[in-house]
Write a protein that holds these residues in place. Structure first.
Motif: not given
Length: 387
Positions: A236-254
């Motif tokens: 396989x060729x390299x088909x995916x990410x090598x770094x990911x960054x997420x911001x999750x908003x949580x119920x209740x404001x967290x």
């Protein structure tokens, strides 16, 4: 004797266990089944002839199969562990559940939430237990931090930053890990799902209402950040990410920031952990190069003085604890419907939304009606799981 939905499992004799998958994870399950009371390891399946024979000899197992379908079809199993590449999780788990066998799958539950939902549906229709092995939440330092939170030492957590970062840790260039169709994604779905799980566990399982994410593929696509595949090579060729960054908003404001990489120019080695900010204190856990116990600090004080505490944690029991809990749930017949893989399905929905957000370049909500603009759906997301 294999049970069916009409023939409940009994615990008067040891549960009969099988393991599908011969790698490191599968061997953790084999070891647990061999050492825990109330269960007997009786069958092993895997494609590699040499390792299969070696493991059969090590654990005294004579029922050895190349094809998982033969293991399931031969019957006489109560429980089975699925420890194979991600694209095989759903078909094997569904097949085993439909045969009346309780299933413990390795993480992630599947490549997408669609596949995960099929597994949960199979657990419901068969009346069997489905669980996913999130062994990192069973680390002693994670459990110690959870105990501190539950005791009110940091108040209510309202923001966190959870990470798993590697300098050069792409599992194998050219392997199924780097194939989008086979793996479902890169470090986010591989090691990031552990980070997501222990973070949500520590927060008390709030609902995620929105996800904003970015992914990058800068090193693996140039052959950097990992060794070439050997026996796992699928060309396989390299088909995916090598770094990911997420911001999750949580119920209740967290809120929660999650960052994960297989390869990045940073200090050498592996490092994972979490920093939490609470209304009455904070916490920081840092684990370097798979140390049995990480550095855990609880930050407290009244604003004028500090009272920081360094917590010494036991190593924890990892997969042994995961398998032990699974067996306890299998023995708890009246509550089988509660142990249906729903927690892992929710993790899959969040990861789907993250890949969708990265592809769109926009926040994806998980709290609106299905089909609304900017709302995560659970179909056809695989195509967005690349760089």
């Amino acid at each position: 004797m294999t049970t069916t939905a009409e023939e409940p499992t009994t615990t008067s004799t040891p549960l009969r266990a099988g393991v599908i998958g011969l790698g490191w994870a599968g061997q953790q399950h084999m070891e647990a089944y061999s050492n825990l009371p109330g269960v007997e390891l009786v069958a092993i399946a895997g494609m590699e002839d040499g390792p299969r024979a070696t493991l059969g000899t090590k654990y005294g197992v004579t029922r050895l199969y190349r094809d998982w379908k033969d293991l399931v079809a031969d019957g006489d199993l109560d429980v089975v562990s699925v420890a194979v590449p991600t694209f095989l999780h759903a078909p094997i788990a569904v097949g085993a559940l439909e045969a009346g066998i309780h299933v413990l799958s390795e993480k992630p539950i599947a490549r997408t939430a669609v596949e995960a939902q099929a597994m949960v549906d199979a657990a419901h229709s068969s009346g069997r237990v489905l669980e996913v092995a999130f062994n990192h939440r069973r680390r002693g330092d994670i459990e110690a931090l959870k105990a501190a939170i539950d005791a009110g030492q940091i108040g209510r957590p309202y923001h966190g930053r959870a990470t798993w970062l590697r300098r050069e840790g792409i599992p194998a260039l050219g392997s199924w890990f780097t194939n989008r169709e086979m793996a479902g994604g890169g470090p986010l779905i591989d090691i990031g799902v552990h980070v997501l799980d222990y973070a949500m566990f520590l927060f008390g399982e709030p609902r995620v209402t929105a996800v904003s994410a970015v992914t990058h593929s800068e090193l693996g696509s140039r052959g950097r950040g990992g060794a070439s595949a050997d026996k796992q090579d699928v060309g396989s060729a390299y088909e995916v990410e090598d770094l990911a960054s997420l911001l999750l908003r949580l119920e209740g404001g967290g809120s929660l920031v999650l960052e994960t990489s297989w390869a990045a120019y940073r200090p050498a080695g592996d490092e994972f952990g979490i920093t939490l900010y609470g209304t009455e204190g904070g916490a920081d856990l840092r684990v370097v190069d798979y140390a049995p116990a990480g550095e855990l600090t609880i930050f407290t004080g009244d604003g004028e003085s500090t009272a920081d505490v360094h917590v010494a944690a036991d190593p924890g029991r990892g997969h042994t604890a995961v398998v032990e809990t699974f067996l306890e749930h299998v023995s708890d017949e009246p509550n089988w419907s509660r142990y249906d893989g729903s927690v892992a399905l929710e993790r899959a929905r969040i990861i789907d939304a993250a890949y969708e957000s990265a592809a769109r370049g926009a926040e994806v909500r998980l709290d609106a009606e299905p089909g609304d603009a900017g709302t995560a759906t659970t179909n056809s997301l695989t195509a967005s799981k690349g760089a």
